[in-house]
Structure formats: structure tokens, C-alpha cells
Design an enzyme around this catalytic site. Structure first.
Site, PDB file in Angstrom:
ATOM      1  CD  GLN A  53     -21.606  12.530  -6.614  1.00 40.03           C
ATOM      2  OE1 GLN A  53     -21.607  12.629  -5.400  1.00 40.03           O
ATOM      3  NE2 GLN A  53     -22.526  11.869  -7.271  1.00 40.03           N
ATOM      4  CG  ASP A  54     -17.186  16.091 -12.328  1.00 41.08           C
ATOM      5  OD1 ASP A  54     -17.714  17.042 -11.717  1.00 41.08           O
ATOM      6  OD2 ASP A  54     -16.147  16.219 -12.992  1.00 41.08           O
ATOM      7  CE  LYS A  68     -34.828   7.691  -9.248  1.00 36.30           C
ATOM      8  NZ  LYS A  68     -33.449   8.122  -9.001  1.00 36.30           N
ATOM      9  CG  ASP A  69     -37.395   8.958 -12.994  1.00 36.89           C
ATOM     10  OD1 ASP A  69     -37.034   9.147 -11.810  1.00 36.89           O
ATOM     11  OD2 ASP A  69     -36.633   9.120 -13.961  1.00 36.89           O
ATOM     12  CE1 TYR A 100     -26.209  14.733 -12.038  1.00 36.99           C
ATOM     13  CE2 TYR A 100     -26.172  13.792 -14.237  1.00 36.99           C
ATOM     14  CZ  TYR A 100     -26.495  13.704 -12.903  1.00 36.99           C
ATOM     15  OH  TYR A 100     -27.103  12.572 -12.431  1.00 36.99           O
TER      16      TYR A 100
END
Length: 181
Positions: free
Chosen positions: A47-48, A167-168, A131
């Protein structure tokens, strides 16, 4: 490809060969054979992901407890401070953090193997981060450690309060986080 081992030996900084002239530049951002020859690792990316963020956005610290992902991080435009945290309890570097500055013009990449949490903060006006991952995103297995956890004491190059997601903001403390054996 030049490979530099970091203070956490399994985390690698990679510098591809760049061909540059008056027209601009060309580089192979990824070549499976070259990656294996340079690192000794045989990985399969499935996955990219591409992320666009503005200055002072902080993403992370993310990882998956199942379907753990190795990540090859590069910056297409802008500048980030990229952080890896070793979550492998059996590792001599367990709990150790590593930060590397990556830029679109610098062409360096960082390899973060499975068993690590990952995050970054955008230092430039904006950044585009690419990534590659070795496993698919599995939201049911995703975990977040607080970016400002006092035990980890990461020295983020902050300009005031970072911009983080809910979330973070709700991440867990390192001491109570699920880790790997």
C-alpha cells in the site's frame, strides 16, 4: 543507494542516487532489487499512502498491534521531522525514540520496520508525505501513543501548540500502550 544506520540500528536512512541537470532531476524512489541489495532486507510493500499537511500539523504516534506495518517514508514537497519509537519489548532499544528531518529537496527516506510507532510534524508551510507500507491499513488494530508522552520525551521542533486530530489527542500513555514482544 546509500544506507545509514541510526542509533536504532533497524531504522535506516536511505539516500537514492539522484541524476540532476539543468532540466531538474530524476531518481528511483523505490526499486525492490536495489532496496534489498542496499539494506539486506526483503520486504513487500502492499500500500502507498500520501498525506498533505500544513505547517505545525503533527500526525502520530501511530502503529497497528496486528497487521503491523513496516514503512518507507519520503517527502515529495516541504519538510517534516519524522519520529520512530521502538515498541518491541525484546529489543535493546525498546522505548527509544529517533527523529530525522526529511525534505522534498533532500530526497532522503527513512525505513521504519514493523514494531514501531510513527509520527511526524510539518516544519514547512506545507508538506506532501508519501509512505509505502508492508501491510494494509487495519483501523480496528490501530493504536495511538500520545505525541507528548513524558516518558518518551520526544524533542519535537514545535512552533507553539501543534495541530493534532482528536484521535491523536486521545492517544494512550507509553507506559500503558500495547506493545510487541
Amino acid at each position: 543507494m546509500k544506507v545509514t544506520r541510526t542509533d536504532i540500528p533497524d531504522v535506516l536512512v536511505l539516500e537514492p542516487r539522484v541524476h540532476q541537470d539543468a532540466r531538474g532531476f530524476f531518481l528511483e524512489s523505490y526499486n525492490r532489487r536495489t532496496f534489498k541489495e542496499a539494506t539486506g532486507l526483503e520486504v513487500e510493500f502492499v500500500q502507498d499512502n500520501t498525506s498533505f499537511s500544513v505547517r505545525n500539523v503533527l500526525r502520530g504516534l501511530h502503529y497497528q498491534v496486528r497487521h503491523s506495518q513496516g514503512k518507507l517514508i519520503s517527502v515529495m514537497a516541504g519538510e517534516i521531522y519524522d519520529v520512530a519509537v521502538d515498541l518491541r519489548r525484546s529489543s535493546p532499544t525498546f522505548g527509544k525514540c529517533l527523529g530525522v528531518t526529511l525534505t522534498g529537496g533532500g530526497h532522503r527516506m527513512i525505513w521504519i520496520p514493523q514494531g514501531f510507532a510513527h509520527g511526524y510534524i510539518v516544519l514547512s508551510e506545507h508538506a506532501i508525505v508519501l509512505y509505502k507500507t508492508t501491510d494494509y491499513y487495519a483501523p480496528e488494530h490501530e493504536r495511538t501513543i500520545l505525541w507528548n508522552d513524558p516518558t518518551l520525551d520526544i524533542r519535537w521542533p514545535l512552533e507553539g501548540e501543534p495541530i493534532v486530530s482528536d484521535k491523536d489527542r486521545r492517544g494512550s500513555a507509553f507506559r500503558s500502550a500495547e506493545v510487541f514482544d
